[in-house]
Every structure is written in C-alpha cells, then in structure tokens.
Scaffold this active site. Structure first.
Site, PDB file in Angstrom:
ATOM      1  N   SER A   1     -37.495  87.979   0.531  1.00 42.96           N
ATOM      2  CA  SER A   1     -36.082  87.906   0.176  1.00 42.96           C
ATOM      3  C   SER A   1     -35.668  89.211  -0.493  1.00 42.96           C
ATOM      4  O   SER A   1     -36.494  90.096  -0.703  1.00 42.96           O
ATOM      5  CB  SER A   1     -35.839  86.736  -0.772  1.00 42.96           C
ATOM      6  OG  SER A   1     -36.308  87.084  -2.060  1.00 42.96           O
ATOM      7  N   LYS A   2     -34.406  89.264  -0.845  1.00 42.68           N
ATOM      8  CA  LYS A   2     -33.850  90.474  -1.467  1.00 42.68           C
ATOM      9  C   LYS A   2     -34.634  90.935  -2.698  1.00 42.68           C
ATOM     10  O   LYS A   2     -34.653  92.105  -3.024  1.00 42.68           O
ATOM     11  CB  LYS A   2     -32.397  90.215  -1.886  1.00 42.68           C
ATOM     12  CG  LYS A   2     -31.459  90.163  -0.706  1.00 42.68           C
ATOM     13  CD  LYS A   2     -30.059  90.621  -1.124  1.00 42.68           C
ATOM     14  CE  LYS A   2     -29.129  90.690   0.074  1.00 42.68           C
ATOM     15  NZ  LYS A   2     -28.776  89.341   0.563  1.00 42.68           N
TER      16      LYS A   2
END
Ligand code: GLU
Ligand code: ZN
Length: 488
Positions: free
Chosen positions: A254-255
C-alpha cells in the site's frame, strides 16, 4: 480449445502496480498458450467510477506496451466489453435464476437490514450478513408484488448445507462449507444494476473465458461463483489465484510502503521495460540465474507451473536496479529522448532545443548513463552543464585534513594546468594532474575535489574531465577563477 483470458478491472482508482501484475500475468498466460487476451471494464460501481480512471487505464497499458485482442476500444465478437452497456443481459440472467428457483426476490428495506446487522452485533451469534428473511416467500406471491411495482433485489440461494469444491490450478483443491459462504448475496440491485458477482460470472461465460487469472483476494468469491455456474448449468472456467503482493513488512502493498500507482513510477522516470520485467517476477520464477527478460521472452516462457504459491514481496530497490539496467541499455539518442521531458520541465532545455544545447545534452548522455537511477535524476545531475552553478560555501571546497588556504592553492594550480590540457586524451590529462598533485605534495583526490566543486557546484558529479570537455575549457576556467576568489 482456444485459451481466452480476461483482465477485468473496475475503474475506481488509478492503475495499481498490483493490478498491473494481474494484467501482465493474464496477458502472458494468453500469449504463452496462443490464446486471446481480453479487456473487460467492470464499471458497475457507478459511485466510485471516474472517466479519469478509464483514461489512466488506457494510458498505462499503452505506455507499458502490451495490449488486448478484444476490448472496449478494439471491439471483438463478444462485446460490448463494458459492463454498464450490458445491463439488460444481467437482468435477464437474474430472472432466469428466479425461474429456476435458484434465486429469489428480497423486499427487505435498508431499515430492516440495518436492524438485522445491529442485532447481530449485539448478540453473540456467529451469524453474519443477511438473515434469509425472504428466501421462504412464495415465488408466485413475490412475482405478483413485483408486477404491482414493488421494489426488490434478487438474491442467490446459497445451499444451506454441504460444501462447494473447486480446483485452483495453482493452489489445488479448495473446499468451502456452504455455511461459510456469504448468505444469499445480492445479484441484482433494486435499481436494476448488477453486482460484481452476477456481472462477472455472466460475462465470463458469455465471453467464453477459459481461464480466470486473478488476485488471491478474490478467493472468497470463488465458491459463490461456482454455485452460480452450477445454478445456471454452465461449465466454470479454470481458476488461477495469483500470489499476493506484500510490502517488506508483510502487509498488503500500500501507499505506506511507497509508490503504488503506475503513474507515480512513470513520473519518477521508471522505464516501462523495467517495470514489466520486475513485476513479472512478483510471484513467478522464469529462469534461474537470469534477471533480464523482454516482454517477448516472458510471453514465450510463462507457465502456470512457474507461479509461486507464497506471497511476493515488493522490493523497491530491486525495481530501481532493474531501471538502472534498462537505462544502461539505451543508446545515447534514445536516452536523450527519454530524459528530454525532464530537462525541459526543469527549464534546462527548450521544448525544441537549438542544435548547440541539444548536442551538449546528447554529449552528456554517456556521462550519466551509468549513474542514473531514474530519468528524473537527470536534471539534478546535469544542471551545471546548462547553467552557471552558484559558488558553493568555502567549506565545500576543503578536502579532509586540509585548510582553506591549501584548498585555494590546489584549486588555483588545477585551474592553471587546464588550458594546456588536451581533453580529447583523458588518460594523458589524468596523468598530468597526477604529476601535478605529486609536485604539490598533495593527494590526487585532494587536487581534484575542489576542482569538481568549482566546475559542477557539487562534490558528486559525472566524470570531471569529460564534463569540462563538454562545457569547454574557458567556461570551466572562469568557474575555477570565481571559486578561487571566493576562497581567498
Ligand atoms: N473487477 C474485479 C477487480 O476489480 C475483477 C476481479 C476478477 O478478476 O474477477 O479486480
Ligand atoms: Zn429480504
């Protein structure tokens, strides 16, 4: 039987590196088996849909360099390939299941469903989801209510007992207790919109999909889909659930871990070849001891047997390494074409540069090719070629263990030697500087370091003599002169 594989993204976000991995494996699978690769837009979720995401999808794959044989833009025999253009088909199929007694109308309003959820949360029951309230309604009575204009959703009847089995080509036999399958999921909403499950199964069947290659997070949907195939009396496609892609900490990528949208990698100056090469190895091993594979190599080599069951860890450094490798493989002219937009954006070159700055930039390519990590590094590395660097602070010029006066002395000597050097012979030039260092009783590095700072504005730069050859001795001498003055 001709293999037909689809990539079925929902345009509810920018193309993610994980989705691109799925698409790439879909594509490779199709190519490796001489099959057809299909793009289908699953745009049934209209609240999260955006035109921008559709555009991003097309841009991404155009940039990555692989393409589908059938899809919304290229057409094909089983179109339309956009689910929002196929709603009547899904409605008809949902009614078919009602007629077969495999699905039923549910008239429960949001209020009742909310109460069911709240009661479940309050009690210590393990039951979750819809309570099958309308499953027992008399079908004729339900049909009459629909005919009278009442709103209802259509739900799938999940068998109350027994198990659902299916085979995953990678993971083997999988068996789910039917009581663990989502209780009677909605197939068609009251506004006539299909859910993912209905549209996905109907389309895979109607589009003659033979293999579903998708991310492992879809496994919980698989039993439900198998139940639907059985209800329709259709043969389900073969399933291949791909290994997960995780960050270094073992959590879903994820980010938090870094860039995840393909666009971010593209803007930073990753090359599509590097991304494809790296991503193809997330959960798949092609050939022991070899790293570099072109798309054509991958198309030839891909096999389900090469997939790993274990999750893949996304390694940003390895991707960076790949990028460097592909940058080194570029010709000077090609590399210039690639870094040009970055140089233009940094204001170092005009959109259509005059011959002189253009050849300066071209001449600089061999100097940076070995060092660039991404294209976006180029303006930082090359600024001194195009602009006068600001004179750095005096400490920047002073080699370890020396003082300012000595640095100024070395710098002046180094500058004085320059005009008599023949820079077309780098070896001879270096030899002269080595001799000069000896004469001055200095280390070669200590003679070079202040020179580098004076000419390039930085302690780290592309090779110095080659840089001076590019900007010319007079310009370099002037920069050295300014630096000597600043030190004195
Ligand atoms: N539309 C789904 C997605 O966004 C497709 C999943 C599947 O391949 O069945 O990934
Ligand atoms: Zn109901």
């Amino acid at each position: 039987m001709q293999v037909r594989v689809r990539y079925a993204p929902s345009p509810t976000g920018l193309q993610h590196i994980g989705s691109v991995r799925t698409a790439l494996f879909d594509y490779l699978f199709a190519r490796a088996s001489g099959g057809v690769f299909i793009l289908r837009l699953e745009d049934t979720d209209r609240t999260r849909y955006s035109e921008e995401y559709v555009k991003n999808l097309y841009d991404t794959f155009k940039w990555l360099g692989f393409y589908w044989d059938e899809g919304p833009d290229v057409g094909g025999p089983y179109g339309p390939y956009v689910q929002s253009e196929r709603f009547p088909l899904y409605q008809a199929r949902a009614k078919e299941l009602i007629e077969k007694g495999m699905a039923y109308y549910c008239f429960c309003g949001e209020e009742r469903l909310a109460k069911v959820r709240a009661d479940q949360a309050d009690s210590d029951t393990s039951e979750m989801g819809y309570d099958r309230h309308c499953r027992g309604l008399d079908p004729a009575a339900a049909a009459a209510r629909i005919a009278a204009g009442e709103k209802a959703v259509i739900r799938l009847k999940i068998p109350l007992e027994g198990t659902t089995k299916f085979r995953d080509a990678l993971l083997g036999d999988i068996e789910w207790k039917n009581e663990d399958v989502s209780p009677d999921p909605i197939l068609l909403k009251s506004d006539g919109f299909p859910t993912y499950h209905l549209a996905n199964v109907v389309d895979d069947h109607l589009m003659r999909i033979t293999h579903i290659t998708r991310a492992q997070e879809w496994i919980p949907s698989a039993p439900l889909h198998i139940i639907m195939y059985e209800a329709f009396g259709w043969e389900p496609p073969e399933l291949v659930h791909l290994p997960m892609v995780l960050g270094a900490d073992g959590h879903k990528l994820s980010k938090r871990h870094g860039a995840t949208a393909v666009d971010e990698f593209r803007k930073a100056g990753y090359l599509p070849e590097a991304l494809v090469n790296y991503v193809s190895h997330l959960g798949c091993s092609f050939e022991e001891g070899r790293d570099i594979f072109s798309l054509a190599d991958l198309e030839r080599l891909f096999k389900v047997e090469r997939l790993n069951k274990a999750p893949a860890i996304f390694d940003y450094q390895k991707l960076e390494w790949y990028n460097g490798q592909y940058i080194r493989l570029k010709s000077d002219a090609d590399l210039l074409g690639l870094v040009m937009p970055y140089l233009v954006q940094a204001g170092l070159l005009a959109e259509a540069p005059a011959p002189e700055p253009r050849s300066l930039a071209l001449g600089a390519m061999p100097l940076v090719k070995e060092r660039l990590r991404f294209l976006a590094d180029a303006p930082i590395m090359l600024r001194y070629l195009f602009e006068e660097p600001p004179v750095p602070a005096p400490e920047e010029f002073i080699p370890k263990k020396l003082d300012k006066a000595r640095a100024a002395e070395l710098l002046a000597a180094g500058g004085a030697l320059l005009p008599s050097c023949d820079l077309s012979d780098l070896e001879a030039t270096e030899a002269r500087y080595r001799a000069e260092a000896e004469r001055l009783g200095a280390k070669f590095g200590d003679l070079m370091m202040p020179l580098r700072v004076a000419v390039t504005g930085s302690r780290v730069s592309p090779p110095l003599f080659e840089s001076i050859r590019l900007i010319g001795i007079p310009k370099a001498t002037a920069r050295i002169g300014r630096a000597v003055a600043a030190l004195s």
